[in-house]
Design an enzyme around this catalytic site. Sequence first.
Site, PDB file in Angstrom:
ATOM      1  N   ASN A   7     -16.570  -1.909   4.212  1.00  0.00           N
ATOM      2  CA  ASN A   7     -15.177  -1.546   4.474  1.00  0.00           C
ATOM      3  C   ASN A   7     -14.866  -1.920   5.922  1.00  0.00           C
ATOM      4  O   ASN A   7     -15.305  -1.255   6.849  1.00  0.00           O
ATOM      5  CB  ASN A   7     -15.005  -0.035   4.241  1.00  0.00           C
ATOM      6  CG  ASN A   7     -13.582   0.433   4.477  1.00  0.00           C
ATOM      7  OD1 ASN A   7     -12.710  -0.352   4.866  1.00  0.00           O
ATOM      8  ND2 ASN A   7     -13.347   1.700   4.251  1.00  0.00           N
ATOM      9  N   LYS A  14     -17.714  -0.186   8.100  1.00  0.00           N
ATOM     10  CA  LYS A  14     -18.488   0.884   7.470  1.00  0.00           C
ATOM     11  C   LYS A  14     -19.267   0.276   6.328  1.00  0.00           C
ATOM     12  O   LYS A  14     -18.724  -0.583   5.621  1.00  0.00           O
ATOM     13  CB  LYS A  14     -17.551   1.939   6.865  1.00  0.00           C
ATOM     14  CG  LYS A  14     -17.027   2.943   7.824  1.00  0.00           C
ATOM     15  CD  LYS A  14     -16.338   4.057   7.038  1.00  0.00           C
ATOM     16  CE  LYS A  14     -15.106   4.515   7.784  1.00  0.00           C
ATOM     17  NZ  LYS A  14     -14.130   5.194   6.989  1.00  0.00           N
ATOM     18  N   ARG A  94     -13.910  -3.297   0.178  1.00  0.00           N
ATOM     19  CA  ARG A  94     -12.627  -2.598   0.059  1.00  0.00           C
ATOM     20  C   ARG A  94     -11.561  -3.524   0.650  1.00  0.00           C
ATOM     21  O   ARG A  94     -11.666  -3.959   1.795  1.00  0.00           O
ATOM     22  CB  ARG A  94     -12.674  -1.303   0.855  1.00  0.00           C
ATOM     23  CG  ARG A  94     -11.343  -0.610   0.788  1.00  0.00           C
ATOM     24  CD  ARG A  94     -11.271   0.548   1.732  1.00  0.00           C
ATOM     25  NE  ARG A  94      -9.980   1.170   1.613  1.00  0.00           N
ATOM     26  CZ  ARG A  94      -9.425   1.899   2.560  1.00  0.00           C
ATOM     27  NH1 ARG A  94     -10.043   2.091   3.700  1.00  0.00           N
ATOM     28  NH2 ARG A  94      -8.243   2.440   2.369  1.00  0.00           N
ATOM     29  N   HIS A 183      -4.779   4.104  -1.345  1.00  0.00           N
ATOM     30  CA  HIS A 183      -5.796   5.098  -1.724  1.00  0.00           C
ATOM     31  C   HIS A 183      -6.048   5.060  -3.232  1.00  0.00           C
ATOM     32  O   HIS A 183      -6.477   6.053  -3.825  1.00  0.00           O
ATOM     33  CB  HIS A 183      -5.344   6.547  -1.389  1.00  0.00           C
ATOM     34  CG  HIS A 183      -5.234   6.855   0.073  1.00  0.00           C
ATOM     35  ND1 HIS A 183      -4.242   7.663   0.579  1.00  0.00           N
ATOM     36  CD2 HIS A 183      -5.999   6.504   1.123  1.00  0.00           C
ATOM     37  CE1 HIS A 183      -4.396   7.788   1.888  1.00  0.00           C
ATOM     38  NE2 HIS A 183      -5.449   7.089   2.239  1.00  0.00           N
ATOM     39  N   HIS A 214      -4.384  13.281  -2.189  1.00  0.00           N
ATOM     40  CA  HIS A 214      -5.412  12.798  -1.262  1.00  0.00           C
ATOM     41  C   HIS A 214      -4.927  13.168   0.135  1.00  0.00           C
ATOM     42  O   HIS A 214      -4.032  12.525   0.693  1.00  0.00           O
ATOM     43  CB  HIS A 214      -5.575  11.273  -1.417  1.00  0.00           C
ATOM     44  CG  HIS A 214      -6.575  10.681  -0.466  1.00  0.00           C
ATOM     45  ND1 HIS A 214      -7.808  10.203  -0.868  1.00  0.00           N
ATOM     46  CD2 HIS A 214      -6.536  10.497   0.871  1.00  0.00           C
ATOM     47  CE1 HIS A 214      -8.468   9.764   0.182  1.00  0.00           C
ATOM     48  NE2 HIS A 214      -7.717   9.923   1.247  1.00  0.00           N
ATOM     49  N   LEU A 215      -5.492  14.256   0.672  1.00  0.00           N
ATOM     50  CA  LEU A 215      -5.029  14.758   1.968  1.00  0.00           C
ATOM     51  C   LEU A 215      -6.151  14.599   2.986  1.00  0.00           C
ATOM     52  O   LEU A 215      -7.046  15.441   3.080  1.00  0.00           O
ATOM     53  CB  LEU A 215      -4.612  16.234   1.843  1.00  0.00           C
ATOM     54  CG  LEU A 215      -3.631  16.577   0.709  1.00  0.00           C
ATOM     55  CD1 LEU A 215      -3.333  18.076   0.695  1.00  0.00           C
ATOM     56  CD2 LEU A 215      -2.337  15.779   0.849  1.00  0.00           C
ATOM     57  N   ASN A 217      -6.903  11.982   6.810  1.00  0.00           N
ATOM     58  CA  ASN A 217      -6.140  11.550   7.973  1.00  0.00           C
ATOM     59  C   ASN A 217      -4.910  10.791   7.477  1.00  0.00           C
ATOM     60  O   ASN A 217      -3.788  11.033   7.899  1.00  0.00           O
ATOM     61  CB  ASN A 217      -7.027  10.703   8.879  1.00  0.00           C
ATOM     62  CG  ASN A 217      -6.357  10.490  10.210  1.00  0.00           C
ATOM     63  OD1 ASN A 217      -5.597  11.332  10.675  1.00  0.00           O
ATOM     64  ND2 ASN A 217      -6.608   9.343  10.803  1.00  0.00           N
ATOM     65  N   GLY A 218      -5.126   9.886   6.505  1.00  0.00           N
ATOM     66  CA  GLY A 218      -4.006   9.336   5.739  1.00  0.00           C
ATOM     67  C   GLY A 218      -3.798  10.236   4.522  1.00  0.00           C
ATOM     68  O   GLY A 218      -4.776  10.779   4.005  1.00  0.00           O
ATOM     69  N   ARG A 247       1.158   9.448  11.082  1.00  0.00           N
ATOM     70  CA  ARG A 247       2.292   8.773  10.433  1.00  0.00           C
ATOM     71  C   ARG A 247       3.345   9.800  10.012  1.00  0.00           C
ATOM     72  O   ARG A 247       2.997  10.875   9.529  1.00  0.00           O
ATOM     73  CB  ARG A 247       1.837   8.001   9.203  1.00  0.00           C
ATOM     74  CG  ARG A 247       0.909   6.857   9.495  1.00  0.00           C
ATOM     75  CD  ARG A 247       0.682   6.024   8.226  1.00  0.00           C
ATOM     76  NE  ARG A 247      -0.423   5.114   8.401  1.00  0.00           N
ATOM     77  CZ  ARG A 247      -1.517   5.117   7.633  1.00  0.00           C
ATOM     78  NH1 ARG A 247      -1.638   5.960   6.633  1.00  0.00           N
ATOM     79  NH2 ARG A 247      -2.485   4.247   7.871  1.00  0.00           N
ATOM     80  N   GLU A 340     -10.194  18.865   0.492  1.00  0.00           N
ATOM     81  CA  GLU A 340     -11.481  19.421   0.055  1.00  0.00           C
ATOM     82  C   GLU A 340     -11.903  20.631   0.885  1.00  0.00           C
ATOM     83  O   GLU A 340     -12.652  21.476   0.394  1.00  0.00           O
ATOM     84  CB  GLU A 340     -12.586  18.349   0.164  1.00  0.00           C
ATOM     85  CG  GLU A 340     -12.422  17.221  -0.833  1.00  0.00           C
ATOM     86  CD  GLU A 340     -13.341  16.042  -0.536  1.00  0.00           C
ATOM     87  OE1 GLU A 340     -14.468  16.247  -0.049  1.00  0.00           O
ATOM     88  OE2 GLU A 340     -12.914  14.892  -0.797  1.00  0.00           O
ATOM     89  N   GLU A 390     -14.823   7.214  -3.028  1.00  0.00           N
ATOM     90  CA  GLU A 390     -14.259   5.863  -3.073  1.00  0.00           C
ATOM     91  C   GLU A 390     -15.340   4.782  -3.058  1.00  0.00           C
ATOM     92  O   GLU A 390     -15.245   3.796  -3.777  1.00  0.00           O
ATOM     93  CB  GLU A 390     -13.315   5.664  -1.881  1.00  0.00           C
ATOM     94  CG  GLU A 390     -12.063   6.508  -1.982  1.00  0.00           C
ATOM     95  CD  GLU A 390     -11.289   6.564  -0.678  1.00  0.00           C
ATOM     96  OE1 GLU A 390     -11.658   7.379   0.188  1.00  0.00           O
ATOM     97  OE2 GLU A 390     -10.330   5.814  -0.532  1.00  0.00           O
TER      98      GLU A 390
HETATM   99  P1  AMP Z   1     -10.568  12.230   6.034  1.00  0.00           P
HETATM  100  O1  AMP Z   1      -9.599  11.166   6.484  1.00  0.00           O
HETATM  101  O2  AMP Z   1     -10.649  12.367   4.550  1.00  0.00           O
HETATM  102  O3  AMP Z   1     -11.921  12.137   6.689  1.00  0.00           O
HETATM  103  O4  AMP Z   1      -9.953  13.634   6.541  1.00  0.00           O
HETATM  104  C1  AMP Z   1      -9.776  13.902   7.902  1.00  0.00           C
HETATM  105  C2  AMP Z   1      -8.884  15.122   8.040  1.00  0.00           C
HETATM  106  O5  AMP Z   1      -9.476  16.235   7.357  1.00  0.00           O
HETATM  107  C3  AMP Z   1      -8.691  15.535   9.489  1.00  0.00           C
HETATM  108  O6  AMP Z   1      -7.317  15.866   9.720  1.00  0.00           O
HETATM  109  C4  AMP Z   1      -9.540  16.774   9.584  1.00  0.00           C
HETATM  110  O7  AMP Z   1      -9.077  17.677  10.560  1.00  0.00           O
HETATM  111  C5  AMP Z   1      -9.344  17.362   8.201  1.00  0.00           C
HETATM  112  N1  AMP Z   1     -10.336  18.396   7.919  1.00  0.00           N
HETATM  113  C6  AMP Z   1     -11.668  18.299   7.757  1.00  0.00           C
HETATM  114  N2  AMP Z   1     -12.225  19.520   7.564  1.00  0.00           N
HETATM  115  C7  AMP Z   1     -11.204  20.418   7.600  1.00  0.00           C
HETATM  116  C8  AMP Z   1     -11.106  21.846   7.489  1.00  0.00           C
HETATM  117  N3  AMP Z   1     -12.191  22.597   7.286  1.00  0.00           N
HETATM  118  N4  AMP Z   1      -9.887  22.409   7.585  1.00  0.00           N
HETATM  119  C9  AMP Z   1      -8.779  21.666   7.793  1.00  0.00           C
HETATM  120  N5  AMP Z   1      -8.798  20.331   7.914  1.00  0.00           N
HETATM  121  C10 AMP Z   1      -9.984  19.715   7.824  1.00  0.00           C
END
Ligand code: AMP
Length: 409
Positions: A7, A14, A94, A183, A214-215, A217-218, A247, A340, A390
């Site tokens: 990726n 990555k 990817r 995504h 899908h929550l 960073n994006g 964003r 998650e 993914e």
């Molecule tokens: P990702 O892009 O899937 O790696 O997700 C990153 C996002 O997940 C960042 O905004 C992190 O702050 C958030 N995140 C990870 N663990 C937690 C948590 N325990 N509570 C709230 N947000 C989290």
Amino acid sequence: MVVLVVNCGSSSLKYILYDMRTETVAATGLIERIGGGGDQHAVVHHRPTDKDRVDYESSIEDHYAAVQETVKLLTTGEGKVLNHLDEIDAVGHRVVHGGEAFCSAVLINEPVIKAIEACVSLAPLHNPPNLLGIRACMAALPGKPQVAVFDTAFHQTMPRRAYLYALPYELYERHGIRRYGFHGTSHYYVARRAAEMLTQMGRDGAHARIVTCHLGNGCSMSAVADGVCVDTSMGMTPLEGLVMGTRSGDIDPAIIPFLEEKLGKTGAEIERMLNRESGLLGLSGTSNDMRDVSEAARNGHEGARAAVDVFCYRVRKYIGAYAAAMGGLDAVVFTAGIGENSPELRERILMGLSFLGLDVDPERNRSGRGDRVISTPESRAAAFVIRTQEELVIARETLEACKQAVAAG
Ligand code: AMP
């Protein structure tokens, strides 16, 4: 079969090496700050599954050199997991934007590369590094099948009413201006897993109406009915839809010329602001990271509270919109970093959705690990937390594309 998943981001690479006989990870790695120039070195992290991790800084000038470094890490030194490069059977890449050209994974050849190049104008930040990664792997592993797996592919089933913008139609015909969505690999995986879990619960998983969130960073959401995507929140680019780390998500497009005039900025500068300085970061004025923003909100920071409010409200609004679009709701899925790991935000998003037949169980939501149900046993619609995978999907699709190519002769 051993599959390397690659990726490539604008300045990072990555990788994950899978043994696909058991679908286990042999090693993962990340090379950051590629091509920093001057005395800024790239940072290399290599994580072999059964050995000590390897971390160091090195001068890595481009993605070619990063692929060479990856190969070296996998086959030599303390962290080696392969005796010879030949043990890698295929590479899965990817690729962010496949436009309308790709609705599934494909074996890469020159026409495929040309088609990915043709999508560069739709994803100028993403497709060029993806192409560099592909070329670099073709050079480092000559003769090995290389497969492209697209972020946009799963969304290609959207009906016209969901993907067209109400702009002059010729803009779609001439320039491909439409909703594509991203995504896709994650939405596909968690929707399929949710269907399986519904079936295990004695419900009709195959014909379910599922909203996937899908929550990370994006952030993006999809409406998935009968296993296919019927709508998604990201648009022609990943900027549309939910509030994300930096964003803005949905805004009134008239804000852009308004700001150009008020702030004396160019369109490109405003676009940068919408992509890099908005979202959680812009609203809270503190951070783009939800952990920090939630913590600040708990401590009463007004900007952070506003950021969390807008974030949750937007997700809720899309759940309602997608339930209406599908004529009902059988499941909502939360995945990625925030989805998650934050019971607090899941609860805020789902509270008061009983009118949609969805009742979250506060206890189940707060406890438990792994893929799980967080709705009450009586809830007509289910809510799930599912870990997105993914890279595993990319590895599986790489294998499948190789098998199909062999079968086709
Ligand atoms: P990702 O892009 O899937 O790696 O997700 C990153 C996002 O997940 C960042 O905004 C992190 O702050 C958030 N995140 C990870 N663990 C937690 C948590 N325990 N509570 C709230 N947000 C989290």
